[in-house]
Design an enzyme around this catalytic site. Structure first.
Site, PDB file in Angstrom:
ATOM      1  N   PHE A 150      44.823  -9.923 -53.252  1.00  0.00           N
ATOM      2  CA  PHE A 150      45.282 -11.046 -52.346  1.00  0.00           C
ATOM      3  C   PHE A 150      45.118 -11.185 -50.773  1.00  0.00           C
ATOM      4  O   PHE A 150      45.041 -11.775 -49.763  1.00  0.00           O
ATOM      5  CB  PHE A 150      46.342 -11.161 -52.971  1.00  0.00           C
ATOM      6  CG  PHE A 150      47.753  -9.991 -51.894  1.00  0.00           C
ATOM      7  CD1 PHE A 150      47.918 -10.735 -50.813  1.00  0.00           C
ATOM      8  CD2 PHE A 150      48.091  -9.298 -52.679  1.00  0.00           C
ATOM      9  CE1 PHE A 150      49.032  -9.882 -50.225  1.00  0.00           C
ATOM     10  CE2 PHE A 150      49.120  -8.291 -51.505  1.00  0.00           C
ATOM     11  CZ  PHE A 150      49.415  -8.559 -50.742  1.00  0.00           C
ATOM     12  N   LYS A 174      36.697 -13.261 -60.004  1.00  0.00           N
ATOM     13  CA  LYS A 174      38.671 -13.122 -61.133  1.00  0.00           C
ATOM     14  C   LYS A 174      38.919 -12.834 -59.541  1.00  0.00           C
ATOM     15  O   LYS A 174      39.495 -11.907 -58.999  1.00  0.00           O
ATOM     16  CB  LYS A 174      38.792 -12.754 -61.856  1.00  0.00           C
ATOM     17  CG  LYS A 174      39.560 -13.059 -62.530  1.00  0.00           C
ATOM     18  CD  LYS A 174      41.395 -13.258 -61.653  1.00  0.00           C
ATOM     19  CE  LYS A 174      41.988 -11.845 -61.978  1.00  0.00           C
ATOM     20  NZ  LYS A 174      43.056 -12.250 -60.567  1.00  0.00           N
ATOM     21  N   GLU A 177      45.519 -14.456 -58.311  1.00  0.00           N
ATOM     22  CA  GLU A 177      46.135 -15.460 -58.607  1.00  0.00           C
ATOM     23  C   GLU A 177      47.004 -15.751 -57.381  1.00  0.00           C
ATOM     24  O   GLU A 177      47.777 -16.875 -57.396  1.00  0.00           O
ATOM     25  CB  GLU A 177      47.636 -14.765 -59.993  1.00  0.00           C
ATOM     26  CG  GLU A 177      47.974 -13.762 -60.179  1.00  0.00           C
ATOM     27  CD  GLU A 177      47.842 -12.621 -60.551  1.00  0.00           C
ATOM     28  OE1 GLU A 177      46.077 -12.281 -59.872  1.00  0.00           O
ATOM     29  OE2 GLU A 177      48.423 -12.069 -59.714  1.00  0.00           O
ATOM     30  N   SER A 227      45.507  -2.430 -56.053  1.00  0.00           N
ATOM     31  CA  SER A 227      45.899  -1.086 -56.233  1.00  0.00           C
ATOM     32  C   SER A 227      45.365  -0.040 -56.722  1.00  0.00           C
ATOM     33  O   SER A 227      44.586  -0.540 -57.585  1.00  0.00           O
ATOM     34  CB  SER A 227      47.033  -1.581 -56.449  1.00  0.00           C
ATOM     35  OG  SER A 227      47.138  -2.145 -57.849  1.00  0.00           O
ATOM     36  N   CYS A 282      44.220  -2.666 -46.239  1.00  0.00           N
ATOM     37  CA  CYS A 282      43.404  -1.012 -46.981  1.00  0.00           C
ATOM     38  C   CYS A 282      43.281  -0.478 -46.047  1.00  0.00           C
ATOM     39  O   CYS A 282      43.061   1.201 -46.371  1.00  0.00           O
ATOM     40  CB  CYS A 282      42.969  -0.945 -48.364  1.00  0.00           C
ATOM     41  SG  CYS A 282      41.069  -1.576 -47.442  1.00  0.00           S
ATOM     42  N   GLU A 376      52.146   3.729 -49.906  1.00  0.00           N
ATOM     43  CA  GLU A 376      51.380   2.287 -49.747  1.00  0.00           C
ATOM     44  C   GLU A 376      52.693   1.417 -49.316  1.00  0.00           C
ATOM     45  O   GLU A 376      53.660   1.319 -50.321  1.00  0.00           O
ATOM     46  CB  GLU A 376      49.952   2.168 -50.741  1.00  0.00           C
ATOM     47  CG  GLU A 376      50.142   1.262 -49.853  1.00  0.00           C
ATOM     48  CD  GLU A 376      48.363   0.510 -50.088  1.00  0.00           C
ATOM     49  OE1 GLU A 376      48.552   0.442 -51.584  1.00  0.00           O
ATOM     50  OE2 GLU A 376      47.503  -0.265 -49.443  1.00  0.00           O
TER      51      GLU A 376
HETATM   52  P1  NAD Z   1      46.958  -5.598 -57.433  1.00  0.00           P
HETATM   53  O1  NAD Z   1      46.045  -4.410 -57.980  1.00  0.00           O
HETATM   54  O2  NAD Z   1      48.393  -6.155 -57.923  1.00  0.00           O
HETATM   55  O3  NAD Z   1      45.958  -6.831 -57.973  1.00  0.00           O
HETATM   56  C1  NAD Z   1      44.868  -6.829 -57.841  1.00  0.00           C
HETATM   57  C2  NAD Z   1      43.805  -7.527 -58.868  1.00  0.00           C
HETATM   58  O4  NAD Z   1      43.875  -6.869 -60.668  1.00  0.00           O
HETATM   59  C3  NAD Z   1      44.342  -9.158 -59.050  1.00  0.00           C
HETATM   60  O5  NAD Z   1      43.163  -9.857 -59.363  1.00  0.00           O
HETATM   61  C4  NAD Z   1      45.452  -9.661 -59.982  1.00  0.00           C
HETATM   62  O6  NAD Z   1      45.198 -10.238 -61.053  1.00  0.00           O
HETATM   63  C5  NAD Z   1      44.741  -7.859 -61.199  1.00  0.00           C
HETATM   64  N1  NAD Z   1      45.671  -7.055 -61.496  1.00  0.00           N
HETATM   65  C6  NAD Z   1      47.540  -7.139 -60.983  1.00  0.00           C
HETATM   66  N2  NAD Z   1      47.518  -6.114 -62.542  1.00  0.00           N
HETATM   67  C7  NAD Z   1      47.402  -5.913 -63.343  1.00  0.00           C
HETATM   68  C8  NAD Z   1      46.576  -5.139 -63.950  1.00  0.00           C
HETATM   69  N3  NAD Z   1      48.335  -4.647 -64.640  1.00  0.00           N
HETATM   70  N4  NAD Z   1      45.921  -5.582 -64.864  1.00  0.00           N
HETATM   71  C9  NAD Z   1      45.123  -5.970 -64.730  1.00  0.00           C
HETATM   72  N5  NAD Z   1      44.944  -6.326 -63.645  1.00  0.00           N
HETATM   73  C10 NAD Z   1      45.746  -6.451 -62.552  1.00  0.00           C
HETATM   74  O7  NAD Z   1      46.295  -5.399 -55.593  1.00  0.00           O
HETATM   75  P2  NAD Z   1      47.106  -6.606 -54.811  1.00  0.00           P
HETATM   76  O8  NAD Z   1      48.285  -6.540 -54.709  1.00  0.00           O
HETATM   77  O9  NAD Z   1      46.303  -8.291 -55.158  1.00  0.00           O
HETATM   78  O10 NAD Z   1      46.592  -6.295 -53.292  1.00  0.00           O
HETATM   79  C11 NAD Z   1      46.609  -4.925 -53.094  1.00  0.00           C
HETATM   80  C12 NAD Z   1      46.326  -4.113 -52.772  1.00  0.00           C
HETATM   81  O11 NAD Z   1      44.849  -3.710 -52.698  1.00  0.00           O
HETATM   82  C13 NAD Z   1      46.407  -2.828 -52.408  1.00  0.00           C
HETATM   83  O12 NAD Z   1      46.698  -1.793 -52.575  1.00  0.00           O
HETATM   84  C14 NAD Z   1      45.255  -2.719 -51.053  1.00  0.00           C
HETATM   85  O13 NAD Z   1      45.411  -0.910 -50.263  1.00  0.00           O
HETATM   86  C15 NAD Z   1      44.241  -2.624 -52.086  1.00  0.00           C
HETATM   87  N6  NAD Z   1      43.133  -3.010 -51.296  1.00  0.00           N
HETATM   88  C16 NAD Z   1      42.018  -2.086 -51.378  1.00  0.00           C
HETATM   89  C17 NAD Z   1      41.222  -2.244 -50.436  1.00  0.00           C
HETATM   90  C18 NAD Z   1      39.880  -1.125 -50.348  1.00  0.00           C
HETATM   91  O14 NAD Z   1      38.887  -1.242 -50.420  1.00  0.00           O
HETATM   92  N7  NAD Z   1      40.549  -0.094 -51.095  1.00  0.00           N
HETATM   93  C19 NAD Z   1      40.533  -3.400 -49.856  1.00  0.00           C
HETATM   94  C20 NAD Z   1      41.629  -4.052 -50.251  1.00  0.00           C
HETATM   95  C21 NAD Z   1      42.860  -4.508 -50.748  1.00  0.00           C
END
Ligand code: NAD
Length: 485
Positions: A150, A174, A177, A227, A282, A376
């Site tokens: 997001f 994808k 959401e 994450s 991140c 985090e």
């Molecule tokens: P998230 O992991 O909750 O969601 C990421 C994606 O995974 C979304 O599209 C979501 O719909 C999907 N998702 C969520 N839960 C899931 C599950 N249980 N099984 C399968 N798919 C699932 O992450 P977020 O809250 O959208 O974003 C924030 C996180 O992203 C932070 O931890 C941040 O550090 C990380 N991030 C990392 C980088 C990097 O380059 N390392 C860059 C941007 C964000």
């Protein structure tokens, strides 16, 4: 509801998902109900894969010099629509308008890199013995998928779309959401730029669609950004199904501050790093380790942090649950004996009472075993620990399971070099609070911040989005047969 319900984008058309299940899309800025996002079914994903597969033969056979023409036009369209894209990004994500402008500018830089790919994928050829040539070519994989988070509704999709597609792949993306709107606009601009139908498809949803992507037999590669918890799930599931996978996870980035660091510059960088995008990057600084007496710098950090005002130069965090989680971290640290020097809890912005804001927060005297030091937080919070030596500071950085970024603030080149060598992170800054490598350099962390080989952007992405074809040819029969041919 401000906008029409979000739809999937399959074969160049916006279409309804096959289910009625949907989630609300709420603006963190002020709580406005923006739209709804469908929770698509595996049938919707199958339709998207079918469209991508049908588009692949023609798209992949087009010379790369022709394919990148789409991205020259797309870059121009991003520039032309920058203000509108930035406004949408702010609306759905909550970051400030200025931060959204920077995000779209980064999309432009990423696209610029994709237009240079023909210069980088020329392959190699060598006459290995008389009349016998070995040649390598980068060949696209087929249908690939990109799952995004997001916090950068436009930029992270542009980490993968331009490179993967310019290299000849067809993609299913994808979006998160929580922020599904920007991606649809990007698809419209790509269509306007001349991208053939089916080359890019969007399927909205959450867990079920991610699982379906990992399981679909005709998807060759999966990139994931989000994450660490989910990165592990996706990496395991996609590779279990024999797919290529690169999964970027969360972070806990440390800033190591030495007493000789330039006071004003360091304080400004620390605060910008921890509070930019409301700490939801991140690459955000989340922990600071002061070596020796750095009180003079901490005082400056406090003054700088007090200039960061929610609703003015500080955006919202993504939702109420996130605000509550961040505030819980601060309260717990306080209860455990840390000192909250600047307190962002209970921030309310006049006229935007339904927005979800957390003010800048500076916590001092944090101990390495506290949750605010280890986990985090993903909010505008910096946890300050103190050590006597640089080695102790490095040990704290090294003990963290993540490894996205680390920075050192000092005027001493020897110490800076020492930190570059010793820090266990993929991206290191020296007097830089957010050490994001700019194109053509690649972006990617280490340890639990990334699973898989290679990085997601820049030159490294070429290896992820292509496979090498190696051919050996013999042109002069009189070369005869030798031990190699
Ligand atoms: P998230 O992991 O909750 O969601 C990421 C994606 O995974 C979304 O599209 C979501 O719909 C999907 N998702 C969520 N839960 C899931 C599950 N249980 N099984 C399968 N798919 C699932 O992450 P977020 O809250 O959208 O974003 C924030 C996180 O992203 C932070 O931890 C941040 O550090 C990380 N991030 C990392 C980088 C990097 O380059 N390392 C860059 C941007 C964000």
């Amino acid at each position: 509801m401000k906008y029409a319900p979000v739809q999937n984008y399959i074969n160049g058309q916006f279409v309804n998902a096959s289910t009625d299940k949907a989630l609300d899309v709420i603006s963190p800025v002020d709580g406005t109900h923006l739209s709804t996002v469908p929770l698509s079914s595996s049938e919707d994903l199958a339709n998207a894969v079918k469209a991508a597969k049908a588009a692949f033969p023609k798209w992949s056979k087009m010379p790369i010099k022709e394919r990148v023409q789409v991205f020259f036009r797309y870059k121009y369209l991003l520039e032309k629509n920058l203000k509108e894209l930035a406004a949408l990004c702010t609306e759905e994500n909550g970051k400030t308008y200025g931060e959204s402008v920077a995000e779209i500018e980064k999309c432009i830089e990423l696209t610029e890199f994709a237009t240079s790919l023909p210069q980088l994928v020329t392959g190699e050829v060598l006459e290995v013995s008389k009349g016998v040539e070995c040649r390598t070519e980068h060949v696209p994989l087929g249908v690939v998928a990109s799952i995004v988070p997001f916090n950068f509704p436009a930029m992270v999709p542009n980490w993968t779309i331009p490179n993967a597609i310019a290299l000849g792949n067809c993609m299913i993306i994808k979006p998160s959401e929580k922020v599904p709107l920007s991606c649809g606009r990007l698809a419209e601009l790509l269509k306007e730029a001349g991208l053939p139908d089916g080359v890019l498809n969007i399927v909205h949803g959450d867990v079920d669609i991610v699982n379906a992507i990992c399981d679909h037999p005709e998807i060759e590669a999966v990139s994931f950004v989000g994450s660490t918890k989910v990165a592990k799930i996706v990496y395991q599931r996609a590779t279990h199904n024999y797919k290529r996978c690169l999964a970027l996870g969360g972070a806990k980035n440390h800033l190591l501050v030495l007493p000789d660091a330039k006071e004003d510059m360091t304080a400004a960088n620390v605060v910008a790093s921890m509070s930019g995008c409301a700490g939801q990057r991140c690459m955000a600084a989340s922990a600071m380790v002061g070596v020796g007496n750095i009180d003079h710098i901490i005082n400056k950090i406090v003054t700088e942090a007090q200039k960061v005002v929610p609703g003015k130069n500080l955006g919202a965090v993504i939702n109420k649950a996130s605000k509550e989680r961040i505030e819980r971290y601060i309260t717990e640290a306080e209860q455990q004996g840390a000192k909250v020097l600047v307190d962002g809890r209970k921030a309310i912005v006049d006229g935007k009472e339904n927005g979800t804001y957390v003010g800048p927060t500076v916590i001092d005297y944090v101990k390495p075993d506290m949750a605010v030091a280890k986990e985090e937080i993903f909010g505008p919070v910096i946890s300050i620990m103190r050590t006597n030596t640089l080695d102790e500071a490095i040990a704290i950085e090294n003990s963290n399971p993540y490894g996205n970024a680390a920075s050192v603030f000092t005027q001493n080149g020897g110490y800076a070099r020492y930190v570059i060598e010793k820090a266990s992170a993929g991206m290191i800054g020296v007097n830089v609070g957010v050490p994001v490598p700019r194109e053509p350099f690649s972006f990617g962390g280490w340890n639990e911040s990334k699973f898989g080989v290679g990085d997601i952007t820049g030159k490294s992405s070429i290896e992820f989005w292509t496979k090498l074809k190696k051919s050996t040819t013999k042109w002069n029969p009189e070369a005869g047969i030798n031990w190699m041919s």
